[in-house]
Design a protein around this motif. Structure first.
Motif, PDB file in Angstrom:
ATOM      1  N   GLY A   1       0.839  -1.198   0.000  1.00 16.73           N
ATOM      2  CA  GLY A   1       0.000   0.000   0.000  1.00 16.73           C
ATOM      3  C   GLY A   1       0.867   1.239   0.000  1.00 16.73           C
ATOM      4  O   GLY A   1       2.052   1.172   0.340  1.00 16.73           O
ATOM      5  N   ARG A   2       0.312   2.366  -0.372  1.00 12.93           N
ATOM      6  CA  ARG A   2       1.109   3.581  -0.464  1.00 12.93           C
ATOM      7  C   ARG A   2       1.770   3.919   0.882  1.00 12.93           C
ATOM      8  O   ARG A   2       2.892   4.386   0.939  1.00 12.93           O
ATOM      9  N   PHE A   3       1.068   3.671   1.971  1.00 16.77           N
ATOM     10  CA  PHE A   3       1.622   3.958   3.287  1.00 16.77           C
ATOM     11  C   PHE A   3       1.906   2.670   4.064  1.00 16.77           C
ATOM     12  O   PHE A   3       1.846   2.637   5.274  1.00 16.77           O
ATOM     13  N   GLY A   4       2.203   1.610   3.350  1.00 19.17           N
ATOM     14  CA  GLY A   4       2.456   0.322   3.976  1.00 19.17           C
ATOM     15  C   GLY A   4       1.225  -0.552   3.897  1.00 19.17           C
ATOM     16  O   GLY A   4       0.238  -0.199   3.245  1.00 19.17           O
TER      17      GLY A   4
ATOM     18  N   GLU B   1      -5.269  -1.826   4.977  1.00 20.96           N
ATOM     19  CA  GLU B   1      -5.373  -0.452   4.488  1.00 20.96           C
ATOM     20  C   GLU B   1      -6.789  -0.186   3.979  1.00 20.96           C
ATOM     21  O   GLU B   1      -7.365  -0.975   3.256  1.00 20.96           O
TER      22      GLU B   1
ATOM     23  N   ALA C   1       1.134   8.439   8.322  1.00 20.04           N
ATOM     24  CA  ALA C   1       0.873   7.217   7.546  1.00 20.04           C
ATOM     25  C   ALA C   1      -0.357   6.480   8.076  1.00 20.04           C
ATOM     26  O   ALA C   1      -1.184   5.986   7.300  1.00 20.04           O
TER      27      ALA C   1
ATOM     28  N   ALA D   1      -3.334   8.346   6.901  1.00 24.61           N
ATOM     29  CA  ALA D   1      -3.573   8.128   5.470  1.00 24.61           C
ATOM     30  C   ALA D   1      -4.183   6.754   5.228  1.00 24.61           C
ATOM     31  O   ALA D   1      -4.934   6.552   4.271  1.00 24.61           O
ATOM     32  N   ALA D   2      -3.853   5.812   6.103  1.00 22.75           N
ATOM     33  CA  ALA D   2      -4.418   4.465   5.963  1.00 22.75           C
ATOM     34  C   ALA D   2      -5.818   4.386   6.567  1.00 22.75           C
ATOM     35  O   ALA D   2      -6.435   3.315   6.581  1.00 22.75           O
TER      36      ALA D   2
ATOM     37  N   ASP E   1       5.992  11.302   5.974  1.00 18.00           N
ATOM     38  CA  ASP E   1       5.916  10.014   5.299  1.00 18.00           C
ATOM     39  C   ASP E   1       5.823  10.256   3.802  1.00 18.00           C
ATOM     40  O   ASP E   1       5.026  11.078   3.348  1.00 18.00           O
TER      41      ASP E   1
ATOM     42  N   GLY F   1       5.046   8.017   1.538  1.00 17.43           N
ATOM     43  CA  GLY F   1       4.193   7.062   0.816  1.00 17.43           C
ATOM     44  C   GLY F   1       5.049   6.059   0.061  1.00 17.43           C
ATOM     45  O   GLY F   1       6.032   5.538   0.584  1.00 17.43           O
ATOM     46  N   GLN F   2       4.705   5.816  -1.207  1.00 12.62           N
ATOM     47  CA  GLN F   2       5.407   4.806  -2.007  1.00 12.62           C
ATOM     48  C   GLN F   2       6.880   5.161  -2.171  1.00 12.62           C
ATOM     49  O   GLN F   2       7.740   4.279  -2.246  1.00 12.62           O
TER      50      GLN F   2
END
Lengths: 282, 374
Positions: free
Chosen positions: A49-52, B29, B117, B120-121, B355, B357-358
């Motif tokens: 996932g983008r944030f893990g 997520e 993060a 965001a999740a 953070d 992200g990818q």
């Protein structure tokens, strides 16, 4: 026909008994090993996932990344260090096990307890103890009055692995040597073979299963170890275990961490199969 | 890089895995943002809820809060129970908090970029300021943190910066630049450590090269890698847990360190901390409330209790960490030149690590490349 009819209840009883006795173990294996393993392995085909975490979109990217030279290099270092550890453990372990097997029964027990004794102390504490010995201002440098750099090298990692897993080499070797019929060696000597020839042609071939088991017991935990490279290697060299740990904990890339774990499991299964084959032949 | 969307048309071989994961996915997520249903759920919080019906479970770094906190909280807030789980790194906390299923954690202590993060999740409960009146005790700067302006989903607990921790009696020159660490002089050769946590491993080289701590540009990361690779042969090791011990024992003379971890309170007075002239980061450790928490009123009450000046000043007095609480810091006697003697505005000159992200995988790769280098 009659005998078949009679045999059926007995066979059913045996099956029921086997089921009852095996079910706790089988349940344990399924719940605590197979299910978590299946969950981990199923991650290998999904994306980070983008944030893990895991995004459930199919990809083969994790397997493609396995052949990245960067990761193959880490596997190479792990293979080198684990193989070196195993070979040195064999060189030290075989004569040790041989000598213990020749001791009088009372001293045999003492020697075996001495071999197992380190396991009574926590693994991490034993590894940290090496820092007290090897660090710059540590015991060895203080005693020698030197300023040698003994820590944070690949050699230190091998020392730590060897120290931790040598007992796992000695015990199966001892068991194999102990089981040897002394008359075989006597017969060899009576037929004129020298001690070395007897060892080479009788003792060693008959203890190959012990050698294989010992090598496997040392190689497997050494190959996947991540604590010793960190503590004694100062994180200057990483092994496969560190790589997998970092994917799960630092990168939060569970899919790639799972793919690495799958590769590690595959290597270990191959080794187990080789060991099983050699043991069967011996 | 073959990517296929996961659909039911995929071979049956993946179906079993999919079924297993369907169970797991509930904690994974989510696309839910903190603005939508979560806010609606948060609206249902009752300011006068009966806390004696609620229990608290927090996860925090060992030694980061007073040992007697659960007893004090139980006595003060009258909650049914309070349990403390420990984590040693942000990464371990993240594993706990993002694992499938309910972690059971109500309040988690994590660094700012990890809070970002988690948010965001979709895993964080928005902060309800009306349930935390002690938010007024925070420095105004503490409400302007780049990862969470206005403290929408996190409340800062401690803050500080990263610099060079050194042995005053063993260095021939007081370090003042990241280059002192990156290109150690002969007297410090192999007596220097760098942090192993990837963003902080890269930080000194990033600042020495004049880049942003949050750069995700490939060419800049490549230059950072070259600098770190050239440094490696001159290092004692990578370490972000025992560098203070290495410094105290004299095994290391200069180490990259978080200010609060630099043992400047060493009784011999031999250890100093330097802020490199190229600048550094501003790190913030925060408190967040999990969306999965069933005790959200108690969770807010706990954060409010911690922001009480008397409680919050404990961190500055006992673990030498600056707290972003004006009223709390005013209670602490700060010797001149102490690590605590930095104004919030100065601290805010540091760049917050966010953070990426990818793009954060670029730092993981960088860290692997450096540590795997022979």
């Amino acid at each position: 026909m009659k005998s078949e009819v009679k045999a059926r209840p007995a066979s059913r009883g045996r099956r029921l008994g086997a089921f009852v006795f095996l079910s706790p173990g089988v349940t344990y294996l399924i719940v605590l090993m197979l299910v978590p393993l299946a969950l981990v392995l199923s991650n290998t085909v999904f994306q980070r996932g983008r944030f893990g975490g895991v995004v459930y979109e199919f990809t083969t990217e994790n397997f493609e990344r396995l052949i990245d030279p960067l990761y193959l290099g880490v596997v190479g270092v792990s293979l080198k260090l684990a193989t070196l550890t195993t070979l040195i453990a064999l060189l030290i372990g075989y004569p040790t096990a041989y000598l213990i097997a020749q001791l009088p029964p009372k001293w045999k027990t003492v020697a075996l307890v001495a071999i197992v004794l380190p396991f009574w102390t926590n693994f991490i504490i034993r590894v940290y103890a090496w820092i007290i010995l090897l660090s710059g201002p540590g015991v060895i440098n203080s005693l020698l009055g030197t300023d040698l750099e003994l820590l944070y090298k690949q050699g230190t990692i091998v020392t730590g692995l060897l120290y931790s897993y040598l007992p796992l080499m000695v015990l199966p070797l001892y068991s194999a040597i102990e089981r040897l019929d002394p008359q075989l060696r006597e017969a060899s000597a009576n037929l004129g073979a020298s001690a070395f020839t007897t060892f080479r042609k009788v003792t060693l071939p008959l203890t190959v299963p012990g050698v294989m088991t010992g090598c496997l017991f040392v190689f497997v935990p050494s190959f996947g170890n991540f604590v010793i490279p960190e503590i004694l290697g100062g994180s200057k060299s990483i092994m496969v275990g560190n790589l997998i740990r970092d994917q799960f904990l630092k990168a939060r890339d569970w899919p790639f961490g799972s793919a690495l774990a799958l590769a590690l499991i595959a290597v270990l299964i191959v080794l187990l199969l080789v060991q099983a084959r050699v043991t069967r032949r011996a | 890089m073959s990517r296929i969307r996961f659909t039911r048309r995929l071979p049956a071989a993946f179906t079993a895995a999919g079924l297993a994961l369907a169970v797991a996915a509930c904690g994974g997520e989510s696309s839910t943002s903190s603005e939508g249903p979560a806010a609606a759920a948060a609206d249902q919080l009752k300011p006068n809820a009966d806390l004696s019906q609620q229990s608290l479970q927090i996860t925090v770094w060992d030694g980061y809060t007073p040992k007697e906190l659960p007893e004090k909280v139980k006595a003060k807030l009258k909650v049914k129970d309070m349990k403390v789980a420990l984590h040693d790194t942000n990464e371990v906390a993240m594993t706990k908090l993002t694992a499938p299923g309910d972690s059971g954690i109500d309040v988690a202590f994590v660094s700012g970029q990890y809070a970002q993060a988690l948010n965001a999740a979709g895993l964080l409960e928005p902060i309800h300021p009306e349930l935390i009146p002690n938010l007024a005790n925070l420095y105004p700067e503490a409400t302007q943190l780049s990862y969470d302006k206005g403290n929408k989903y996190s409340v800062p607990y401690t803050w500080g910066t990263t610099g060079i921790c050194y042995r005053k009696d063993l260095v021939k020159k007081v370090p003042d630049s990241w280059n002192d660490l990156l290109k150690p002089p002969a007297w410090a050769d192999k007596k220097v450590t760098m942090m192993t946590t990837e963003r902080w491993l890269a930080l000194p080289a990033i600042k020495a090269l004049g880049y942003s701590v949050n750069t995700d540009k490939d060419d800049e990361i490549a230059k950072v890698k070259d600098l770190l690779a050239a440094q490696k042969p001159h290092l004692l090791g990578y370490d972000d847990t025992t560098f203070g011990d290495k410094l105290t024992s004299g095994e290391a003379v200069m180490v990259e360190a978080w200010d609060g971890w630099c043992p400047t309170t060493d009784p011999k007075g031999n250890i100093g901390f330097a802020n490199p002239k190229e600048g550094s980061d501003l790190w913030v450790d925060t408190m967040v409330i999990m969306k999965s928490s069933k005790n959200k009123e108690a969770a807010h009450a706990l954060i409010n209790y911690i922001l009480d000046p008397e409680i919050h000043s404990w961190a500055a007095e006992n673990i030498n960490y600056k707290v972003p609480n004006k009223a709390a810091m005013e209670r602490v006697s700060i010797p001149k030149g102490s690590l605590l003697d930095i104004k919030p505005a100065e601290l805010l000159n540091g760049e917050s690590i966010i953070d990426l992200g990818q793009a954060s995988t670029k730092y993981t790769r960088l860290s692997t490349e450096i540590t795997a280098q022979q």
